[in-house]
Design a protein around this motif. Sequence first.
Motif, PDB file in Angstrom:
ATOM      1  N   GLY A  59       0.783  -1.229   0.000  1.00  0.00           N
ATOM      2  CA  GLY A  59       0.000   0.000   0.000  1.00  0.00           C
ATOM      3  C   GLY A  59       0.815   1.279   0.000  1.00  0.00           C
ATOM      4  N   HIS A  60       2.147   1.165  -0.150  1.00  0.00           N
ATOM      5  CA  HIS A  60       3.006   2.350  -0.161  1.00  0.00           C
ATOM      6  C   HIS A  60       3.678   2.475  -1.526  1.00  0.00           C
ATOM      7  CE1 HIS A  60       2.721   3.030   4.181  1.00  0.00           C
ATOM      8  NE2 HIS A  60       2.694   1.717   4.282  1.00  0.00           N
ATOM      9  N   SER A  61       3.450   3.615  -2.185  1.00  0.00           N
ATOM     10  CA  SER A  61       4.019   3.817  -3.508  1.00  0.00           C
ATOM     11  C   SER A  61       5.464   4.308  -3.370  1.00  0.00           C
ATOM     12  CB  SER A  61       3.164   4.806  -4.300  1.00  0.00           C
ATOM     13  OG  SER A  61       3.590   4.829  -5.638  1.00  0.00           O
ATOM     14  N   LEU A  62       6.321   3.410  -2.933  1.00  0.00           N
ATOM     15  CA  LEU A  62       7.731   3.718  -2.653  1.00  0.00           C
ATOM     16  C   LEU A  62       8.617   2.655  -3.277  1.00  0.00           C
ATOM     17  CD1 LEU A  62       7.519   4.475   1.178  1.00  0.00           C
ATOM     18  CD2 LEU A  62       8.129   6.120  -0.633  1.00  0.00           C
ATOM     19  N   ARG A  63       9.844   3.067  -3.664  1.00  0.00           N
ATOM     20  CA  ARG A  63      10.763   2.122  -4.291  1.00  0.00           C
ATOM     21  C   ARG A  63      11.543   1.374  -3.207  1.00  0.00           C
ATOM     22  NH1 ARG A  63       9.898   3.316  -9.566  1.00  0.00           N
ATOM     23  NH2 ARG A  63      11.401   1.830 -10.352  1.00  0.00           N
ATOM     24  N   MET A  64      10.872   0.396  -2.635  1.00  0.00           N
ATOM     25  CA  MET A  64      11.456  -0.425  -1.568  1.00  0.00           C
ATOM     26  C   MET A  64      10.930  -1.845  -1.726  1.00  0.00           C
ATOM     27  SD  MET A  64      11.648   0.274   2.510  1.00  0.00           S
ATOM     28  CE  MET A  64       9.921   0.611   2.825  1.00  0.00           C
ATOM     29  N   LEU A  89      16.316  -9.673   3.206  1.00  0.00           N
ATOM     30  CA  LEU A  89      17.042  -8.458   2.850  1.00  0.00           C
ATOM     31  C   LEU A  89      16.056  -7.392   2.376  1.00  0.00           C
ATOM     32  CD1 LEU A  89      19.973  -7.294   2.193  1.00  0.00           C
ATOM     33  CD2 LEU A  89      19.598  -8.140  -0.126  1.00  0.00           C
ATOM     34  N   VAL A  90      16.246  -6.169   2.869  1.00  0.00           N
ATOM     35  CA  VAL A  90      15.432  -5.063   2.379  1.00  0.00           C
ATOM     36  C   VAL A  90      16.321  -4.172   1.517  1.00  0.00           C
ATOM     37  CG1 VAL A  90      15.797  -3.775   4.525  1.00  0.00           C
ATOM     38  CG2 VAL A  90      13.986  -3.077   3.011  1.00  0.00           C
ATOM     39  N   VAL A  91      15.813  -3.737   0.385  1.00  0.00           N
ATOM     40  CA  VAL A  91      16.579  -2.829  -0.482  1.00  0.00           C
ATOM     41  C   VAL A  91      15.728  -1.605  -0.803  1.00  0.00           C
ATOM     42  CG1 VAL A  91      18.001  -4.645  -1.498  1.00  0.00           C
ATOM     43  CG2 VAL A  91      15.869  -3.988  -2.630  1.00  0.00           C
ATOM     44  N   ARG A 129      21.310  -3.140  -8.832  1.00  0.00           N
ATOM     45  CA  ARG A 129      21.912  -2.134  -7.952  1.00  0.00           C
ATOM     46  C   ARG A 129      20.882  -1.652  -6.955  1.00  0.00           C
ATOM     47  NH1 ARG A 129      24.767   2.088 -11.933  1.00  0.00           N
ATOM     48  NH2 ARG A 129      26.470   0.707 -12.571  1.00  0.00           N
ATOM     49  N   ALA A 130      21.282  -1.477  -5.724  1.00  0.00           N
ATOM     50  CA  ALA A 130      20.352  -1.003  -4.693  1.00  0.00           C
ATOM     51  C   ALA A 130      21.145  -0.526  -3.489  1.00  0.00           C
ATOM     52  CB  ALA A 130      19.413  -2.127  -4.276  1.00  0.00           C
ATOM     53  N   GLN A 131      20.407   0.043  -2.540  1.00  0.00           N
ATOM     54  CA  GLN A 131      21.014   0.388  -1.259  1.00  0.00           C
ATOM     55  C   GLN A 131      20.305  -0.366  -0.154  1.00  0.00           C
ATOM     56  OE1 GLN A 131      21.020   4.833  -1.888  1.00  0.00           O
ATOM     57  NE2 GLN A 131      22.463   4.654  -0.174  1.00  0.00           N
ATOM     58  N   THR A 132      21.019  -0.643   0.914  1.00  0.00           N
ATOM     59  CA  THR A 132      20.378  -1.231   2.088  1.00  0.00           C
ATOM     60  C   THR A 132      19.870  -0.085   2.965  1.00  0.00           C
ATOM     61  OG1 THR A 132      22.343  -1.202   3.472  1.00  0.00           O
ATOM     62  CG2 THR A 132      22.038  -3.129   2.043  1.00  0.00           C
ATOM     63  N   LEU A 133      19.139  -0.442   4.012  1.00  0.00           N
ATOM     64  CA  LEU A 133      18.635   0.579   4.937  1.00  0.00           C
ATOM     65  C   LEU A 133      19.779   1.307   5.627  1.00  0.00           C
ATOM     66  CD1 LEU A 133      15.581  -1.018   6.779  1.00  0.00           C
ATOM     67  CD2 LEU A 133      15.573   0.694   4.967  1.00  0.00           C
ATOM     68  N   ASP A 134      20.941   0.665   5.712  1.00  0.00           N
ATOM     69  CA  ASP A 134      22.104   1.287   6.364  1.00  0.00           C
ATOM     70  C   ASP A 134      22.938   2.102   5.390  1.00  0.00           C
ATOM     71  OD1 ASP A 134      21.408   0.075   8.785  1.00  0.00           O
ATOM     72  OD2 ASP A 134      22.385  -1.791   8.156  1.00  0.00           O
ATOM     73  N   GLY A 135      22.472   2.234   4.163  1.00  0.00           N
ATOM     74  CA  GLY A 135      23.172   3.066   3.200  1.00  0.00           C
ATOM     75  C   GLY A 135      24.265   2.336   2.439  1.00  0.00           C
ATOM     76  N   GLU A 136      24.371   1.029   2.667  1.00  0.00           N
ATOM     77  CA  GLU A 136      25.364   0.239   1.935  1.00  0.00           C
ATOM     78  C   GLU A 136      24.917   0.125   0.478  1.00  0.00           C
ATOM     79  OE1 GLU A 136      26.936  -4.343   1.562  1.00  0.00           O
ATOM     80  OE2 GLU A 136      25.569  -3.819   3.175  1.00  0.00           O
ATOM     81  N   PHE A 137      25.859   0.264  -0.441  1.00  0.00           N
ATOM     82  CA  PHE A 137      25.574   0.183  -1.859  1.00  0.00           C
ATOM     83  C   PHE A 137      25.827  -1.247  -2.332  1.00  0.00           C
ATOM     84  CE2 PHE A 137      26.836   0.772  -6.326  1.00  0.00           C
ATOM     85  CZ  PHE A 137      25.723   1.461  -6.785  1.00  0.00           C
ATOM     86  N   ILE A 138      24.832  -1.839  -2.970  1.00  0.00           N
ATOM     87  CA  ILE A 138      24.950  -3.213  -3.465  1.00  0.00           C
ATOM     88  C   ILE A 138      24.959  -3.184  -4.987  1.00  0.00           C
ATOM     89  CG2 ILE A 138      23.704  -5.406  -3.744  1.00  0.00           C
ATOM     90  CD1 ILE A 138      22.370  -4.919  -1.073  1.00  0.00           C
ATOM     91  N   GLU A 139      25.882  -3.908  -5.606  1.00  0.00           N
ATOM     92  CA  GLU A 139      25.766  -4.190  -7.038  1.00  0.00           C
ATOM     93  C   GLU A 139      26.048  -5.666  -7.211  1.00  0.00           C
ATOM     94  OE1 GLU A 139      27.073  -1.471 -10.121  1.00  0.00           O
ATOM     95  OE2 GLU A 139      27.880  -3.188 -11.227  1.00  0.00           O
ATOM     96  N   ALA A 140      25.124  -6.390  -7.833  1.00  0.00           N
ATOM     97  CA  ALA A 140      25.241  -7.842  -7.863  1.00  0.00           C
ATOM     98  C   ALA A 140      24.670  -8.399  -9.154  1.00  0.00           C
ATOM     99  CB  ALA A 140      24.494  -8.433  -6.666  1.00  0.00           C
ATOM    100  N   GLU A 141      25.393  -9.364  -9.740  1.00  0.00           N
ATOM    101  CA  GLU A 141      24.909 -10.054 -10.931  1.00  0.00           C
ATOM    102  C   GLU A 141      24.184 -11.313 -10.476  1.00  0.00           C
ATOM    103  OE1 GLU A 141      27.813 -10.529 -14.037  1.00  0.00           O
ATOM    104  OE2 GLU A 141      26.641 -12.163 -14.919  1.00  0.00           O
ATOM    105  N   CYS A 142      22.874 -11.339 -10.689  1.00  0.00           N
ATOM    106  CA  CYS A 142      22.039 -12.398 -10.110  1.00  0.00           C
ATOM    107  C   CYS A 142      21.285 -13.167 -11.169  1.00  0.00           C
ATOM    108  CB  CYS A 142      21.017 -11.810  -9.152  1.00  0.00           C
ATOM    109  SG  CYS A 142      21.746 -10.894  -7.783  1.00  0.00           S
ATOM    110  N   GLY A 143      21.417 -14.501 -11.121  1.00  0.00           N
ATOM    111  CA  GLY A 143      20.581 -15.382 -11.924  1.00  0.00           C
ATOM    112  C   GLY A 143      19.687 -16.166 -10.991  1.00  0.00           C
ATOM    113  N   GLY A 144      19.225 -17.324 -11.474  1.00  0.00           N
ATOM    114  CA  GLY A 144      18.437 -18.221 -10.633  1.00  0.00           C
ATOM    115  C   GLY A 144      17.131 -17.597 -10.173  1.00  0.00           C
ATOM    116  N   LEU A 145      16.615 -18.141  -9.084  1.00  0.00           N
ATOM    117  CA  LEU A 145      15.346 -17.653  -8.537  1.00  0.00           C
ATOM    118  C   LEU A 145      15.475 -16.205  -8.077  1.00  0.00           C
ATOM    119  CD1 LEU A 145      12.420 -18.323  -7.678  1.00  0.00           C
ATOM    120  CD2 LEU A 145      13.359 -19.182  -5.508  1.00  0.00           C
TER     121      LEU A 145
END
Length: 196
Positions: A59-64, A89-91, A129-145
């Motif tokens: 119900g929240h129109s936010l990018r999370m 994990l929350v991003v 690419r995303a950030q965590t709630l703690d401001g950590e920057f994630i970049e990850a190449e993801c396949g699979g589920l």
Amino acid sequence: MFFPNHKKSYTVYTAGAGVLKQIAKPVAVVSDEIRTIAGEMFAAMRVFNGIGLAAPQYGHSLRMVVFDVPADSNTGTSGENALLPRMPLVVINPEIVAYSTEKNTREEGCLSVPEIYAPVERPVCVVFRAQTLDGEFIEAECGGLLGRCIQHELDHLDGKLFTDRLKPEVARAVRGDLERLKKIGQSSNYRRKSKR
Ligand code: ZN
């Protein structure tokens, strides 16, 4: 991560709800309110047995987005190796910056489209690419589920459901069920409540 589980029930919005059709807004500041919403989204994902939940579904129109993709789904991409041990994990403000040309087709479902499952073709692998709630920057190449779940959840942030991505013959096959779901949703303002 703090998981409040204090609510009597949790609400997830279903197909037909306006919030699921909007382009969600970026999260500007990780405030206490954002942390609270993230915690509630985790709890909602758990009670509905999901592996991912995007804020618009709550119900929240936010990018999370919150993810809880099982570790045993690992197909060995570097992103799965890095992120699956960190579940749940929350991003915030996630984006896909590259897609593999190789595609595959897998059956998908969605907490916002209960009891409808259908095959969807998507790229096998994405660079996420995303950030965590703690401001950590994630970049990850993801396949699979995980790679598929990332694509499904990020679609929610752009107002898309997996049912918008079906091949014509598949869309025809589920059209009746989808119309029924939207009709039922209308009478409950497109809110699906957990039973607890
Ligand atoms: Zn979904």
